[in-house]
Scaffold this active site. Structure first.
Site, PDB file in Angstrom:
ATOM      1  N   HIS A 376       0.506  -9.168  -3.276  1.00  0.00           N
ATOM      2  CA  HIS A 376       0.381  -7.560  -4.151  1.00  0.00           C
ATOM      3  C   HIS A 376       1.561  -7.004  -5.424  1.00  0.00           C
ATOM      4  O   HIS A 376       1.557  -6.147  -5.501  1.00  0.00           O
ATOM      5  CB  HIS A 376      -0.521  -6.742  -3.516  1.00  0.00           C
ATOM      6  CG  HIS A 376      -0.712  -6.553  -2.966  1.00  0.00           C
ATOM      7  ND1 HIS A 376      -2.156  -6.255  -3.402  1.00  0.00           N
ATOM      8  CD2 HIS A 376      -1.418  -7.464  -2.107  1.00  0.00           C
ATOM      9  CE1 HIS A 376      -3.207  -6.948  -2.934  1.00  0.00           C
ATOM     10  NE2 HIS A 376      -3.054  -6.893  -1.338  1.00  0.00           N
ATOM     11  N   LYS A 568      -0.287   8.267  -9.575  1.00  0.00           N
ATOM     12  CA  LYS A 568      -0.763   6.866  -8.696  1.00  0.00           C
ATOM     13  C   LYS A 568       1.276   7.013  -7.906  1.00  0.00           C
ATOM     14  O   LYS A 568       1.562   8.023  -8.441  1.00  0.00           O
ATOM     15  CB  LYS A 568       0.083   6.303  -9.400  1.00  0.00           C
ATOM     16  CG  LYS A 568       0.403   5.930 -10.467  1.00  0.00           C
ATOM     17  CD  LYS A 568       0.440   4.813 -11.851  1.00  0.00           C
ATOM     18  CE  LYS A 568      -0.740   4.782 -12.395  1.00  0.00           C
ATOM     19  NZ  LYS A 568      -1.470   3.344 -12.014  1.00  0.00           N
ATOM     20  N   ARG A 569       1.622   6.609  -6.915  1.00  0.00           N
ATOM     21  CA  ARG A 569       3.580   6.389  -6.063  1.00  0.00           C
ATOM     22  C   ARG A 569       4.477   6.552  -7.858  1.00  0.00           C
ATOM     23  O   ARG A 569       4.013   5.507  -8.218  1.00  0.00           O
ATOM     24  CB  ARG A 569       3.128   4.867  -5.916  1.00  0.00           C
ATOM     25  CG  ARG A 569       4.890   4.630  -5.081  1.00  0.00           C
ATOM     26  CD  ARG A 569       5.272   3.883  -3.673  1.00  0.00           C
ATOM     27  NE  ARG A 569       3.889   3.056  -4.729  1.00  0.00           N
ATOM     28  CZ  ARG A 569       4.406   1.103  -5.575  1.00  0.00           C
ATOM     29  NH1 ARG A 569       5.957   2.135  -5.185  1.00  0.00           N
ATOM     30  NH2 ARG A 569       3.919   0.167  -5.446  1.00  0.00           N
ATOM     31  N   LYS A 574       6.271   2.191 -13.322  1.00  0.00           N
ATOM     32  CA  LYS A 574       4.648   2.432 -13.320  1.00  0.00           C
ATOM     33  C   LYS A 574       5.092   3.468 -13.966  1.00  0.00           C
ATOM     34  O   LYS A 574       4.578   4.668 -15.169  1.00  0.00           O
ATOM     35  CB  LYS A 574       3.920   3.614 -12.291  1.00  0.00           C
ATOM     36  CG  LYS A 574       4.347   2.330 -11.289  1.00  0.00           C
ATOM     37  CD  LYS A 574       3.435   2.893 -10.184  1.00  0.00           C
ATOM     38  CE  LYS A 574       3.352   2.099  -8.485  1.00  0.00           C
ATOM     39  NZ  LYS A 574       1.266   1.677  -9.331  1.00  0.00           N
ATOM     40  N   THR A 676      -5.236   0.095  -9.418  1.00  0.00           N
ATOM     41  CA  THR A 676      -6.742   0.651  -8.534  1.00  0.00           C
ATOM     42  C   THR A 676      -6.974   1.387  -9.071  1.00  0.00           C
ATOM     43  O   THR A 676      -8.815   1.489  -9.573  1.00  0.00           O
ATOM     44  CB  THR A 676      -7.192  -0.391  -6.976  1.00  0.00           C
ATOM     45  OG1 THR A 676      -6.493   0.942  -6.507  1.00  0.00           O
ATOM     46  CG2 THR A 676      -7.371  -1.464  -6.560  1.00  0.00           C
ATOM     47  N   LYS A 680     -10.702   3.208 -10.938  1.00  0.00           N
ATOM     48  CA  LYS A 680     -11.979   4.718 -10.323  1.00  0.00           C
ATOM     49  C   LYS A 680     -11.517   5.141 -11.853  1.00  0.00           C
ATOM     50  O   LYS A 680     -12.595   5.785 -11.538  1.00  0.00           O
ATOM     51  CB  LYS A 680     -10.701   5.174  -9.340  1.00  0.00           C
ATOM     52  CG  LYS A 680     -10.244   4.229  -8.059  1.00  0.00           C
ATOM     53  CD  LYS A 680      -9.193   4.438  -7.351  1.00  0.00           C
ATOM     54  CE  LYS A 680      -9.053   3.678  -6.352  1.00  0.00           C
ATOM     55  NZ  LYS A 680      -7.719   3.858  -5.781  1.00  0.00           N
TER      56      LYS A 680
END
Length: 836
Positions: A376, A568-569, A574, A676, A680
């Protein structure tokens, strides 16, 4: 309200030949009342919503129990091939809503609760999130077990029952403050304790050679410090098909409660030391492993999960087949969710060699035909590596087996590439250096028959980069399984009005076949349909604002603003930092009066930073400081609003994703394995602004470039930029970025906290910045301008929104799991007895 719960109970029928429980409102109301009065022992003076929720949950669980047993009997009687999904994280969120939906009980329960004077929304909101994960990895595991049950596949999930889940996040003075999340404080009504299935887990000790009864010498692991793994089972229902699979979570416990001798000697703390040490293993989700103690505990967690789960699977096999393992590989598969459970390769070898007296070749053949590995991450630092010294201390027998595996593997590499010692060094399971390390990802690859990435780009980069040597040796092992999310939770449950419109328009088949959403595409040209779609989105935005007000006390925000969301984290790759730089750019435009044809925007952030991750926590601080300045500046009123939602979690995302207009998926290309959250948002009609990273590439392919706001360097361009990257030249050449940096460097957002953001400023200006923040800024601003212009035409935006939902069919976890099963597991669907 409570008086209506206090009705007379009916006589208890016999334990055998019990008729199925009723699914109609009257039966449900009776069972809710019975549990409230008798199971929970409450009376008319009880005003707590928790007990009403618990009574409701128990009534639903009773109906799950019937189907749970029926499913287990069907798997057993059919001697089905089984798959076991090992994951250190299962971010399940709340269970009640998903169970009601999958059992088809929403309407009957609404009526039953109305009769009892109870409010469904209040009871659903009283359930704590089961926060047994850090983010996408754990939520993916939760989606996968949902899809396995919906597809009626015999798959069992194995995880850890952390006493404290992902920490609860508060924001004080703009900074993240962590509080323990004791989610089990009031118990967990959905779990069933199974102490009779406890497993003994060994740590420490030493190994010695002993002679067996047939004068055969064997290795024995002795003088160990053992703990018990106690299983707690949670039902996982499929969608209205009678299947209920099992998620088994392990809790650590001491083999003896305390040392009576120490206690009698007057030393209480010493008498319970073993108990406390044992229970620490599953006390906290992913401890901070910066310290040596933290590293030791994390390795203990990983081995505890692997050993307990493998012993349990073998127990089930031996109960039915005895010690005949000739068909074990044909009937069992262990899917390793990321590198964390990769110690399972060595542990299965230990069990087969030491406990069942197999020869090495036979044990290795079984192991390498049953283990499958999902990777992952593309970040090398995220791949598990453990000091040989720590292995020798905690798991001496496992270390011996790993050295044996490596010796045989090095022989295979040498035979393939004679004399290529550099390749052997690169591929060895043992990394040499000032301290030897065990490369756990390599162990997983060597011991598995399947290795998959989780998006096309990610899988290709694994083959070309991180695992290239292994791909050259075993190309047949490598494959791709693009991630997906369950449409039950992430559309049918979280967005009921949109779900109802979709079902009314194209039928209900999309709930289990998300590809049917493509039938929506023609309706993007229907003005009346667009109006209804737009009305539902507006309602979802109002609901999101109500959620924010309840959580944070945020004052009213105009729901007609573009809701621009990144949740998100918090991690540098990111690039929440890039997003907040754009916010500063918008603020700068407002201050300069550059607001012609302005699109009002609410930028919403949410996410948790790892407690020891300094830069991620500093980015949270910057976001909140910027939000505070903008919120207090009258010039920005009605034009720009910035909100950081604390304590982001599954139940929060259920509200957020339905109310989002623009989905921020802006990671540095080549860094995000899949994502993911992007799926969504897309399913719920949000448009994506993003780089060509992870599953963004496939999202753009499905929806078309005209319905996706693309920016940034590609993964190949990112790699080519390294070595000659000059962010200071980029800043000097870009007036917009130069002004943004000026705001940071004059401490406009930290006037009373001098120099606090200097590390962020230096990271942006650093030629070795791995995230290339400055490089993508200009392209990002242009894409944001296109998004703002598109949003100003609400009718055109609604078309794009509909087309995003219509194109999202590929991103169902049902499709992903079908591919896992087709290519890796090869299970046969089984219909439970009650559903036949």
């Amino acid at each position: 309200m409570i008086n209506k719960l206090l009705i007379k109970s009916t006589p208890t029928p016999a334990l055998t030949d019990k008729p199925p429980l009723g699914m109609e409102p009257v039966s449900l109301a009776e069972d809710i009342s019975r549990h409230f009065n008798y199971t929970l022992g409450r009376d008319k003076n009880c005003k707590s919503a928790h007990y009403s929720y618990s009574a409701l949950a128990l009534a639903v669980r009773d109906r799950l129990m019937e189907r749970w047993k029926s499913t287990a009997y069907a798997y057993e009687e059919g001697d089905s091939k089984r798959a076991y999904y090992l994951s250190l994280e299962f971010l399940m969120g709340r269970t009640l809503g998903n169970a009601m939906l999958n059992l088809g009980l929403e309407d009957p329960l609404h009526k039953a609760l109305h009769e009892l004077g109870l409010d469904m929304e209040e009871l659903v909101d009283s359930e704590p999130d089961a926060g047994l994960g850090n983010g996408g990895l754990g939520r993916l595991a939760a989606c996968f077990v949902d899809s396995c049950a919906t597809l009626q596949l015999p798959v069992m999930g194995y995880g850890l029952r952390y006493e404290y889940g992902m920490f609860r996040q508060n924001v004080e003075g703009g900074q993240q403050v962590e509080e323990p999340d004791h989610w089990l404080r009031n118990g967990h009504v959905w779990e069933i304790e199974r102490p009779e299935l406890a497993q003994r887990i060994r740590f420490g000790g030493r190994t010695e050679i002993q002679e067996g009864p047939s004068r055969v010498k064997r290795v024995v692991w002795v003088d160990t410090h053992d703990v018990l793994a106690l299983p707690y089972d949670i039902p996982v229902p499929g969608y209205q098909n009678g299947t209920v699979n099992t998620l088994r979570l392990w809790k650590s416990s001491a083999t003896d409660e305390f040392d009576l001798g120490e206690f009698n000697a007057g030393s209480y703390s010493e008498s319970v030391a073993a108990k406390n040490t044992a229970e620490h293993i599953t006390m906290v989700l992913y401890p901070n492993d910066a310290s040596e103690n933290g590293k030791e505990l994390r390795l203990r967690q990983q081995y505890f999960l692997a050993s307990a789960s493998l012993q349990d699977a073998i127990r089930q096999w031996v109960r039915k087949h005895g010690k005949d393992f000739s068909q074990f590989a044909e009937k069992n598969c262990f899917q390793l969710n990321d590198t964390h459970p990769s110690i399972a390769v060595a542990e299965l070898m230990r069990l087969l060699l030491d406990e069942y007296d197999m020869e090495w070749g036979e044990a290795w053949a079984i192991t390498t035909r049953t283990m499958a590995y999902t990777n992952h991450t593309l970040l090398p630092e995220a791949l598990e590596r453990w000091p040989v010294r720590l292995f020798r201390q905690l798991l001496p027998r496992l270390l011996e087996i790993i050295f044996d595996i490596n010796a045989r593997f090095m022989g295979e590499v040498s035979n393939r590439w004679p004399g290529d010692f550099d390749r052997m060094r690169r591929m060895s399971l043992i990394e040499e250096g000032w301290e030897q390390q065990v490369r756990m990802a390599y162990l997983a690859i060597v011991g598995s028959y399947s290795v998959n990435g989780v998006a096309e780009l990610h899988s290709n980069l694994l083959k070309q980069g991180l695992f290239h040597d292994f791909y050259e040796l075993w190309p047949q092992k490598f494959n791709n399984k693009t991630n997906g999310v369950t449409p039950r939770r992430w559309l049918a449950w979280c967005n009921p009005k949109l779900s109802a419109l979709i079902s009314e328009t194209i039928g209900e088949g999309w709930v289990t076949d998300l590809a049917q959403l493509s039938k929506l595409a023609p309706y993007a040209e229907d003005a009346k349909f667009r109006a209804r779609w737009r009305e539902i989105k507006h309602g979802n935005k109002v609901r999101l604002l109500e959620f924010k007000k309840k959580e944070m006390g945020v004052e009213a925000i105009d729901p007609n603003m573009m809701f621009d969301v990144q949740v998100k984290r918090i991690h540098e790759y990111k690039r929440q930092l890039l997003n907040v730089l754009h916010v500063i750019h918008l603020y700068d435009r407002i201050k300069r009066g550059d607001t012609a044809n302005w699109t009002p925007r609410c930028v919403l952030f949410g996410g948790k930073a790892a407690p020891g991750y300094f830069m991620a926590k500093l980015i949270i601080k910057l976001i909140n400081n910027v939000a505070n300045v903008i919120d207090k500046d009258p010039a920005a009123e009605g034009l720009l609003s910035v909100v950081f939602v604390p304590n982001y979690r599954v139940s929060a995302m259920e509200v957020i994703c339905a109310g989002t207009d623009l989905s921020e998926q802006i990671s540095t290309a080549g860094k995000e394995a899949s994502g993911t959250g992007n799926m969504k948002f897309m399913i719920n009609g949000a448009l994506t602004i993003g780089t060509l990273d992870g599953a963004n590439i496939e999202i753009r392919e499905e929806v078309g470039d005209e319905n996706f706001f693309l920016f940034g360097l590609t993964a190949e361009e990112v790699e080519n930029t390294r070595g000659n990257y000059d962010p200071n030249a980029i800043i000097a050449a870009n007036d917009e970025l130069h002004r943004v940096m000026h705001y940071l460097e004059i401490s406009h957002f930290n006037k009373f906290e001098p120099n606090i953001f200097d590390p962020i400023i230096m990271s942006i200006r650093n030629p070795h910045d791995p995230w290339l923040t400055a490089a993508d800024f200009g392209s990002y601003v242009q894409a944001q301008q296109k998004a703002a212009a598109a949003y100003s035409d609400q009718d055109a935006w609604t078309k794009m929104s509909i087309l995003n939902t219509a194109a999202s069919g590929k991103f169902s976890s049902d499709r992903t799991i079908s591919e896992y099963n087709r290519d890796i597991w090869k299970l046969q669907p089984v219909t439970p007895l009650l559903a036949r």
